[in-house]
Motif scaffolding. Structure first.
Motif, PDB file in Angstrom:
ATOM      1  N   TYR A  40       0.825  -1.214   0.000  1.00  0.00           N
ATOM      2  CA  TYR A  40       0.000   0.000   0.000  1.00  0.00           C
ATOM      3  C   TYR A  40       0.856   1.259   0.000  1.00  0.00           C
ATOM      4  O   TYR A  40       0.523   2.254  -0.655  1.00  0.00           O
ATOM      5  N   LEU A  41       1.948   1.214   0.727  1.00  0.00           N
ATOM      6  CA  LEU A  41       2.844   2.373   0.764  1.00  0.00           C
ATOM      7  C   LEU A  41       3.381   2.691  -0.629  1.00  0.00           C
ATOM      8  O   LEU A  41       3.363   3.850  -1.072  1.00  0.00           O
ATOM      9  N   LEU A  42       3.824   1.660  -1.337  1.00  0.00           N
ATOM     10  CA  LEU A  42       4.385   1.879  -2.670  1.00  0.00           C
ATOM     11  C   LEU A  42       3.309   2.285  -3.669  1.00  0.00           C
ATOM     12  O   LEU A  42       3.554   3.135  -4.537  1.00  0.00           O
ATOM     13  N   VAL A  43       2.125   1.681  -3.573  1.00  0.00           N
ATOM     14  CA  VAL A  43       1.033   2.074  -4.473  1.00  0.00           C
ATOM     15  C   VAL A  43       0.693   3.543  -4.253  1.00  0.00           C
ATOM     16  O   VAL A  43       0.470   4.303  -5.209  1.00  0.00           O
ATOM     17  N   GLY A  44       0.664   3.962  -2.992  1.00  0.00           N
ATOM     18  CA  GLY A  44       0.399   5.365  -2.692  1.00  0.00           C
ATOM     19  C   GLY A  44       1.456   6.283  -3.270  1.00  0.00           C
ATOM     20  O   GLY A  44       1.141   7.342  -3.838  1.00  0.00           O
ATOM     21  N   VAL A  45       2.721   5.892  -3.150  1.00  0.00           N
ATOM     22  CA  VAL A  45       3.812   6.708  -3.696  1.00  0.00           C
ATOM     23  C   VAL A  45       3.702   6.796  -5.216  1.00  0.00           C
ATOM     24  O   VAL A  45       3.874   7.875  -5.814  1.00  0.00           O
ATOM     25  N   LEU A  46       3.409   5.675  -5.868  1.00  0.00           N
ATOM     26  CA  LEU A  46       3.260   5.680  -7.325  1.00  0.00           C
ATOM     27  C   LEU A  46       2.087   6.554  -7.752  1.00  0.00           C
ATOM     28  O   LEU A  46       2.160   7.265  -8.769  1.00  0.00           O
ATOM     29  N   ALA A  47       0.997   6.518  -6.980  1.00  0.00           N
ATOM     30  CA  ALA A  47      -0.156   7.363  -7.293  1.00  0.00           C
ATOM     31  C   ALA A  47       0.183   8.837  -7.115  1.00  0.00           C
ATOM     32  O   ALA A  47      -0.285   9.693  -7.890  1.00  0.00           O
ATOM     33  N   LEU A  48       0.989   9.159  -6.124  1.00  0.00           N
ATOM     34  CA  LEU A  48       1.432  10.540  -5.942  1.00  0.00           C
ATOM     35  C   LEU A  48       2.258  11.006  -7.146  1.00  0.00           C
ATOM     36  O   LEU A  48       2.112  12.153  -7.612  1.00  0.00           O
ATOM     37  N   PHE A  52       1.379  14.163  -9.798  1.00  0.00           N
ATOM     38  CA  PHE A  52       2.292  15.265 -10.102  1.00  0.00           C
ATOM     39  C   PHE A  52       2.903  15.156 -11.498  1.00  0.00           C
ATOM     40  O   PHE A  52       3.852  15.862 -11.831  1.00  0.00           O
ATOM     41  N   GLY A  53       2.339  14.235 -12.299  1.00  0.00           N
ATOM     42  CA  GLY A  53       2.780  14.113 -13.684  1.00  0.00           C
ATOM     43  C   GLY A  53       4.117  13.451 -13.868  1.00  0.00           C
ATOM     44  O   GLY A  53       4.748  13.603 -14.917  1.00  0.00           O
ATOM     45  N   GLU A  54       4.566  12.685 -12.880  1.00  0.00           N
ATOM     46  CA  GLU A  54       5.885  12.055 -12.965  1.00  0.00           C
ATOM     47  C   GLU A  54       5.816  10.534 -13.051  1.00  0.00           C
ATOM     48  O   GLU A  54       6.837   9.880 -13.192  1.00  0.00           O
ATOM     49  N   GLY A  55       4.625   9.977 -12.934  1.00  0.00           N
ATOM     50  CA  GLY A  55       4.498   8.529 -12.847  1.00  0.00           C
ATOM     51  C   GLY A  55       4.501   7.844 -14.204  1.00  0.00           C
ATOM     52  O   GLY A  55       3.734   8.211 -15.092  1.00  0.00           O
ATOM     53  N   GLN A  56       5.369   6.862 -14.385  1.00  0.00           N
ATOM     54  CA  GLN A  56       5.410   6.056 -15.595  1.00  0.00           C
ATOM     55  C   GLN A  56       4.890   4.639 -15.342  1.00  0.00           C
ATOM     56  O   GLN A  56       4.494   3.950 -16.273  1.00  0.00           O
ATOM     57  N   GLN A  57       4.905   4.210 -14.076  1.00  0.00           N
ATOM     58  CA  GLN A  57       4.456   2.866 -13.744  1.00  0.00           C
ATOM     59  C   GLN A  57       3.001   2.880 -13.285  1.00  0.00           C
ATOM     60  O   GLN A  57       2.447   3.925 -12.929  1.00  0.00           O
ATOM     61  N   GLN A  58       2.407   1.705 -13.302  1.00  0.00           N
ATOM     62  CA  GLN A  58       1.029   1.589 -12.855  1.00  0.00           C
ATOM     63  C   GLN A  58       0.969   1.638 -11.339  1.00  0.00           C
ATOM     64  O   GLN A  58       1.813   1.059 -10.646  1.00  0.00           O
ATOM     65  N   ALA A  59      -0.040   2.319 -10.826  1.00  0.00           N
ATOM     66  CA  ALA A  59      -0.219   2.405  -9.378  1.00  0.00           C
ATOM     67  C   ALA A  59      -1.074   1.234  -8.913  1.00  0.00           C
ATOM     68  O   ALA A  59      -2.251   1.377  -8.565  1.00  0.00           O
ATOM     69  N   ASP A  60      -0.492   0.052  -8.931  1.00  0.00           N
ATOM     70  CA  ASP A  60      -1.160  -1.152  -8.442  1.00  0.00           C
ATOM     71  C   ASP A  60      -0.090  -2.127  -7.963  1.00  0.00           C
ATOM     72  O   ASP A  60       1.087  -1.758  -7.863  1.00  0.00           O
ATOM     73  N   ARG A  61      -0.509  -3.352  -7.665  1.00  0.00           N
ATOM     74  CA  ARG A  61       0.456  -4.308  -7.103  1.00  0.00           C
ATOM     75  C   ARG A  61       1.604  -4.578  -8.074  1.00  0.00           C
ATOM     76  O   ARG A  61       2.772  -4.642  -7.668  1.00  0.00           O
ATOM     77  N   LYS A  62       1.299  -4.732  -9.356  1.00  0.00           N
ATOM     78  CA  LYS A  62       2.359  -4.983 -10.335  1.00  0.00           C
ATOM     79  C   LYS A  62       3.358  -3.837 -10.362  1.00  0.00           C
ATOM     80  O   LYS A  62       4.577  -4.052 -10.380  1.00  0.00           O
ATOM     81  N   GLY A  63       2.846  -2.597 -10.343  1.00  0.00           N
ATOM     82  CA  GLY A  63       3.738  -1.449 -10.326  1.00  0.00           C
ATOM     83  C   GLY A  63       4.598  -1.417  -9.079  1.00  0.00           C
ATOM     84  O   GLY A  63       5.790  -1.064  -9.140  1.00  0.00           O
ATOM     85  N   ALA A  64       4.012  -1.788  -7.942  1.00  0.00           N
ATOM     86  CA  ALA A  64       4.770  -1.815  -6.689  1.00  0.00           C
ATOM     87  C   ALA A  64       5.896  -2.851  -6.755  1.00  0.00           C
ATOM     88  O   ALA A  64       7.019  -2.595  -6.314  1.00  0.00           O
ATOM     89  N   LEU A  65       5.593  -4.026  -7.318  1.00  0.00           N
ATOM     90  CA  LEU A  65       6.614  -5.077  -7.411  1.00  0.00           C
ATOM     91  C   LEU A  65       7.737  -4.659  -8.358  1.00  0.00           C
ATOM     92  O   LEU A  65       8.919  -4.926  -8.083  1.00  0.00           O
ATOM     93  N   GLU A  66       7.385  -4.012  -9.455  1.00  0.00           N
ATOM     94  CA  GLU A  66       8.415  -3.543 -10.379  1.00  0.00           C
ATOM     95  C   GLU A  66       9.295  -2.487  -9.712  1.00  0.00           C
ATOM     96  O   GLU A  66      10.508  -2.449  -9.928  1.00  0.00           O
ATOM     97  N   GLY A 134      10.862 -14.919 -11.272  1.00  0.00           N
ATOM     98  CA  GLY A 134      11.026 -14.611 -12.689  1.00  0.00           C
ATOM     99  C   GLY A 134      10.096 -15.373 -13.596  1.00  0.00           C
ATOM    100  O   GLY A 134      10.270 -15.371 -14.823  1.00  0.00           O
ATOM    101  N   SER A 135       9.073 -16.036 -13.022  1.00  0.00           N
ATOM    102  CA  SER A 135       8.158 -16.844 -13.826  1.00  0.00           C
ATOM    103  C   SER A 135       6.747 -16.269 -13.867  1.00  0.00           C
ATOM    104  O   SER A 135       5.825 -16.914 -14.347  1.00  0.00           O
ATOM    105  N   GLY A 136       6.573 -15.056 -13.350  1.00  0.00           N
ATOM    106  CA  GLY A 136       5.244 -14.451 -13.332  1.00  0.00           C
ATOM    107  C   GLY A 136       5.336 -12.959 -13.530  1.00  0.00           C
ATOM    108  O   GLY A 136       6.429 -12.375 -13.567  1.00  0.00           O
ATOM    109  N   ASP A 137       4.165 -12.336 -13.680  1.00  0.00           N
ATOM    110  CA  ASP A 137       4.122 -10.894 -13.923  1.00  0.00           C
ATOM    111  C   ASP A 137       3.518 -10.131 -12.762  1.00  0.00           C
ATOM    112  O   ASP A 137       3.014  -9.020 -12.920  1.00  0.00           O
ATOM    113  N   GLY A 138       3.537 -10.746 -11.557  1.00  0.00           N
ATOM    114  CA  GLY A 138       3.004 -10.068 -10.386  1.00  0.00           C
ATOM    115  C   GLY A 138       1.496  -9.991 -10.364  1.00  0.00           C
ATOM    116  O   GLY A 138       0.921  -9.148  -9.682  1.00  0.00           O
ATOM    117  N   GLY A 139       0.845 -10.881 -11.091  1.00  0.00           N
ATOM    118  CA  GLY A 139      -0.615 -10.862 -11.149  1.00  0.00           C
ATOM    119  C   GLY A 139      -1.142 -10.068 -12.324  1.00  0.00           C
ATOM    120  O   GLY A 139      -2.336 -10.060 -12.590  1.00  0.00           O
TER     121      GLY A 139
END
Length: 280
Positions: A40-48, A52-66, A134-139
């Protein structure tokens, strides 16, 4: 023979229940709550960053894992996160079988909720561990998952009603989560006597702000599911990433997304507090 067998069965169940409430299971619960907090902490940071127009990754679990995978010792951190989530699933399984802490912890409703959480966290743990190996995409993308599930459900008999009912259920669940956070019902599950007055205030800030934001995100996702059902368009369903981005498209603009994203960061911190002071 029957008496001996019954006695052995009782002893076995007693031993299993004692193990389920022992230090190992408590450690698993705290590890699971910590892992939930990290996500949740990382998803929140990605959403922030998106706000602010700086996010390139998805704000979800996959984005957090990446995001974790790109950090020093990222592979180790991913494995630790996955193992923590396994602990969460095992803890919820023990609650489903033996009951949770609290006066109504053995009720059928509590056991059923624990079983559902066990299934959910088992899936999350599997997706995280597969990503670490390395065998999955984080869901996968939460948005694509939501659209695919909605499309399959709409194709079922009475599919529109099923999707609509599920959406309404998610909206209600989200509002309940937000309401409970505002009412501070989480206090019943915490060892408040171990907290100083200042720390208790900090926990309330994270619990109320974080829980309310989490509930609003759930409710918004449910609204989009209802819309997809009414219009019979699975593309209208949204996962976590698209749901968060939709807050920036409201009249309040990116400022609302900033508030919601900050709330998810707070919920991550609240999960850490629960890992430390929750009764398990």
């Amino acid at each position: 023979m029957n008496t001996s067998a019954s006695a052995l069965a009782r002893n076995g169940r007693t031993g299993a229940e004692r193990a389920a409430r022992g230090s190992v299971m408590k450690g698993a619960a705290r590890a699971g709550l910590t892992a939930r907090g990290v996500i949740y902490l990382l998803v929140g940071v990605l959403a922030l960053k998106i706000a602010f127009g700086e996010g390139q990754q998805q704000a979800d679990r996959k984005g957090a894992l990446e995001e974790i995978s790109h950090q020093p010792f990222g592979k180790f951190l991913l494995w630790a996160l996955g193992i923590g989530l396994v602990g969460m699933a095992l803890w919820r399984l023990s609650e489903a079988v033996f009951g949770a802490a609290g006066k109504d912890g053995r009720s059928a409703r509590k056991r059923l909720m624990a079983a559902g959480r066990c299934v959910f966290y088992s899936f999350v743990a599997y997706s995280v561990l597969s990503f670490a190996a390395g065998s999955g995409d984080g869901g996968g993308s939460s948005d694509k998952q939501s659209r695919d599930v909605t499309a399959r459900a709409l194709d079922l008999p009475a599919g529109q009603w099923l999707v609509g009912a599920a959406g309404v259920g998610i909206v209600i669940a989200g509002l309940v989560l937000a309401g409970r956070a505002v009412m501070r019902t989480y206090r019943k599950k915490m060892n408040l006597g171990q907290l100083s007055p200042r720390m208790r205030r900090l926990v309330d800030v994270t619990g109320v702000g974080g829980g309310a934001s989490r509930g609003l995100v759930f409710a918004a996702a449910g609204v989009f599911a209802v819309r997809a059902a009414v219009e019979y368009e699975p593309q209208k369903a949204k996962g976590l990433d698209d749901t968060l981005r939709s807050f920036a498209e409201t009249p309040a603009g990116p400022g609302l997304l900033v508030c919601i994203a900050a709330g998810l960061v707070l919920f991550g911190l609240f999960s850490f507090a629960m890992a430390r002071w929750r009764r398990v």
